[in-house]
Enzyme design. Structure first.
Site, short mmCIF file in Angstrom:
data_model
loop_
_atom_site.label_atom_id
_atom_site.label_comp_id
_atom_site.label_asym_id
_atom_site.label_seq_id
_atom_site.Cartn_x
_atom_site.Cartn_y
_atom_site.Cartn_z
N ALA A 385 51.25 23.39 43.97
CA ALA A 385 51.57 22.18 44.72
C ALA A 385 51.42 22.43 46.22
O ALA A 385 50.88 21.61 46.97
CB ALA A 385 52.99 21.74 44.41
N ASP A 505 103.53 47.48 46.94
CA ASP A 505 103.49 46.24 46.17
C ASP A 505 103.20 46.64 44.71
O ASP A 505 102.76 47.75 44.43
CB ASP A 505 102.37 45.35 46.73
CG ASP A 505 102.03 44.21 45.81
OD1 ASP A 505 102.96 43.49 45.40
OD2 ASP A 505 100.83 44.04 45.48
N ASP A 685 97.96 44.21 47.95
CA ASP A 685 96.62 43.69 47.66
C ASP A 685 96.39 42.24 48.08
O ASP A 685 95.26 41.82 48.21
CB ASP A 685 96.33 43.79 46.17
CG ASP A 685 97.09 42.74 45.38
OD1 ASP A 685 98.33 42.73 45.46
OD2 ASP A 685 96.43 41.90 44.74
#
Ligand code: GDG
Length: 730
Positions: A385, A505, A685
């Site tokens: 094309a 944590d 985290d």
């Protein structure tokens, strides 16, 4: 000197062996042209298959071929006929090609071919590893080599690797039917940059990565292991000037002696128009469909009979694959039938060539045609094309282009059609044939301007520039990575200091995430490790979490370490719970029903009621839907939370609503007041841990788990690495 290694299934050259003489002809395809300057630069090399099966070469001939190829800066990957049959004709073209083009009914999943695909990707990897040096960049091309990026990354983690897919990447609904979907995705993710022709393919790929591998995607970046991978779209262009200049030359002095030229012009009078289509003979290109649509057009608008002709060039391709043989038969029959139906003494509606033409003839076809009818059912990009547009030196001619070709995304001035609608076909073909010259020119000029600017060389440059930028991304991650010297300093500090605090944590830091939060309980290994830390001299260990106190009581109540729960509401010390904050909870009865409506509308999500907060968990939900819902929920909650002194926290796959004046940072300050610590390590985290990173003294070791942006000083990959690090303390 650093070099770029280009890798594709086939080398950009043809090797022909005649008795004793050896001929090497460079190919002129789009990819070869685009890569020309990249390949020529410095010590650049191209790695791929030569086109000759291994068993057809004896040692003498093999050496000769290798030497000749080397002169072209190419290195061949030796493949046997069996390899080609199983990996190329088999897995690549009977499984990947049809599936990626949405032809599920043509897709076969053969275990043996999959094994061959892995084997051959490994062969490619070996040749690359033999030729690679520190600092080199590798650019891998296309669907035959989807596993290759990972194979290289495993062996050479510092190599910068790019991957470009030339065909569509299908939607998740299609891709997920693939038996080896995880392996394919992980293979691709060995790359630092993944390129696609269009944004849609990029979007589909990211969606599969999120849903199948459950990885986090941020805009167009994927965090995977300890890397950030970039994904982007780069619509491939053509060598515009080559086509334009060739067309100029041809229009000036038509090659009247060419057979094709004679044939094309012999029967063409002023009022006859030529419609052109060129494709590889492939079921994705919609050839039978186009012929039937042309029949529909001639029936619907009989005034065009004897006035138009469809010139159809179909280039032989993959003719060893049964689907392609079937397509060839079907095409032959259709052309015969329709020509039989309409032909008159002086007119045949379809001229059909099943062969490949020399470049000059191709240009003749382009410049002689009034309309290009490019109507694939599915096509990654479609360069034909673009080439048609480039050859229209007088800016006339009309391009009819399928919406299903990637090229349609950047060729809005073409007449875009849905190839499955014969109405659309017929109507637009009529429109093209009767389009006034000034409109043709206006459209053509727009199209040409873009194609000339964003040509194939520019495409290659943009990709490589973007690939080079990933080095900075890598650099930024490396700068904060807690390894080598950083880790040494941390350890020696720890051993010298007298009053030490470890604030850890829990979820996402000491244990990975589970679908159900209650399943993430500590195992013996973890207990052991934490016990040992706690027994270290002069060391205080505090676990600090958003979990509720009941859960932590159950898990750690019998231990001697300190606990902070509910984001800082409770402190557990010397076997006693102390309330750090006095909080109201009346707000919960108003917020709970709102969360419920989100649970109802978002499968896989649930509410966790804690003592002082409500949490909406969405780990198991569809990641894309969840993304939308979290934005919605935020909006809904914003006005309510302000009036109630609440805040909305975005944790890892959870949204938590809790009192504004509670957070881990405040709780940490309370802990710090109790003793005069001279060494502090804080590891966490998610977003809620950022409060601690901010509150911690400058000299503290703040460590973020994961690669996202953070206020922590250092970053570490995952809980597994956290445990490795903690083990070094004891
Ligand atoms: C794949 C994707 C994507 C054709 N016939 C002759 C000839 N050609 C040349 C054309 C054009 C090329 O072949 C065909 O390229 P396409 O892009 O149309 O299609 P695929 O081969 O399917 O390529 C496609 C492409 O990769 C690039 O990423 O666009 O979507 O399927 O350049 O000019 N050349 C000569 N004689 C012929 O008879 N010399």
């Amino acid at each position: 000197m650093n070099k770029t290694i280009i890798v594709s299934n086939r080398l950009p050259l043809q090797v022909s062996i005649n008795e004793d003489s050896l001929k090497i002809t460079p190919s002129v395809g789009g990819l070869a042209t685009g890569m020309k300057s990249v390949h020529a630069e410095g010590n650049g090399i191209w790695i791929g298959w030569s086109g000759i099966p291994e068993e057809e070469l004896d040692t003498n001939l093999y050496n000769k071929v290798t030497a000749a190829i080397q002169k072209e800066k190419c290195v061949s990957v030796p493949l046997t006929s069996k390899d080609i049959e199983e990996y190329y004709e088999g897995f690549s073209n009977k499984a990947l090609w049809p599936l990626f083009h949405y032809f599920m009914e043509y897709t076969g999943f053969e275990q043996q071919e999959w094994e061959a695909y892995k084997r051959v990707n490994q062969k490619f990897a070996e040749v690359i590893l033999e030729n690679i040096e520190e600092g080199d960049t590798v650019w891998v091309h296309d669907y035959q080599l989807l596993l290759l990026p990972q194979l290289i990354k495993e062996k050479k983690p510092n190599t910068t690797i790019g991957f470009f897919l030339h065909i569509p990447f299908p939607s998740y609904e299609i891709f997920r039917t693939f038996p080896w979907r995880k392996e394919i995705l992980s293979g691709m993710l060995g790359a630092d940059l993944l390129g696609f022709h269009t944004y849609d393919y990029e979007r589909h790929f990211l969606s599969s990565v999120q849903r199948i591998l459950r990885l986090d995607v941020n805009f167009n970046q994927i965090s995977y292991q300890d890397r950030l991978i970039k994904v982007d779209s780069f619509p491939m262009g053509i060598d515009y000037d080559k086509f334009y200049n060739a067309a100029l030359e041809h229009s000036g002095k038509p090659k009247e002696n060419s057979e094709l030229y004679q044939r094309l012009h012999e029967h063409i009078s002023e009022d006859k128009k030529l419609i052109l289509s060129i494709d590889r003979m492939d079921y994705t290109k919609g050839i039978p469909n186009r012929i039937k649509a042309f029949e529909y057009f001639l029936d619907k608008f009989p005034e065009y009979q004897e006035k138009v002709r469809l010139v159809m060039l179909a280039v032989p391709s993959r003719s060893n694959v049964p689907q392609y043989q079937k397509l060839k038969r079907e095409t032959d029959e259709l052309v015969g039938r329709i020509n039989g139906k309409f032909a008159t003494v002086s007119w045949t509606p379809i001229w059909y060539f099943y062969r490949s033409l020399p470049f000059d003839d191709l240009i003749d076809l382009y410049i002689s045609s009034d309309v290009a009818l490019i109507t694939p059912i599915r096509d990654g990009m479609n360069l034909v094309a673009k080439e048609y547009v480039a050859t229209r030196t007088k800016n006339d001619g009309v391009l009819i282009l399928s919406e299903m070709a990637g090229a349609s995304k950047e060729m809005n001035e073409a007449l875009l059609i849905n190839p499955n609608s014969f109405e659309d076909f017929a109507h637009n073909l009529k429109r093209a044939l009767s389009m006034p010259l000034h409109e043709q020119q206006k459209r053509m000029k727009f199209l040409q301007k873009r194609l000339k600017r964003y040509n194939v060389e520019k495409w290659a440059k943009e990709f490589l520039k973007s690939l080079d930028d990933t080095k900075q991304l890598k650099g930024a991650i490396m700068a904060k990575k807690l390894t080598g010297d950083y880790e040494k300093k941390l350890m020696s500090d720890y051993h010298q200091k007298k009053k030490k605090l470890m604030l850890l944590d829990y979820d996402g830091t000491l244990v990975g995430f589970k679908d159900n939060p209650q399943d993430a309980k500590p195992d013996d290994h973890l207990y052991n490790l934490l016990d040992k830390i706690q027994e270290e001299e002069n060391t205080t260990l505090v676990l600090i979490s958003g979990r509720d106190k009941e859960t932590f009581q159950k898990w750690f109540g019998h231990k001697n370490y300190d606990l902070v729960t509910d984001h800082g509401v409770w402190l557990y010390q010397n076997k006693e719970w102390i309330a750090l904050e006095r909080l109201k909870t009346e707000w919960m009865k108003n917020i709970y029903p709102i969360l419920e409506t989100f649970v109802d509308r978002t499968p896989g999500t649930f509410i966790e009621t804690k003592n002082f907060s409500l949490a909406w968990h969405y780990r198991m939900a569809d990641p894309e839907l969840a993304k939308i819902r979290t934005i919605e929920l935020n909006t809904v909650l914003t006005s309510m939370v302000a009036n109630n002194d609440l805040s909305v926290l975005k944790g890892n796959k959870v949204i938590e609503i809790k009192s504004s004046n509670v957070n881990k940072g405040r709780a940490m300050s309370r802990v710090l007041m109790q003793q005069d610590y001279d060494f502090i390590t804080v590891i966490g985290d998610d977003w809620t841990d950022e409060y601690m990173f901010e509150e911690a003294p400058d000299w503290a070791y703040t460590i973020k788990v994961g690669l996202d942006k953070t206020n922590a000083k250092y970053q570490i990959k995952d809980p597994e690495q956290v445990l490795q690090l903690l083990n070094k303390f004891v």
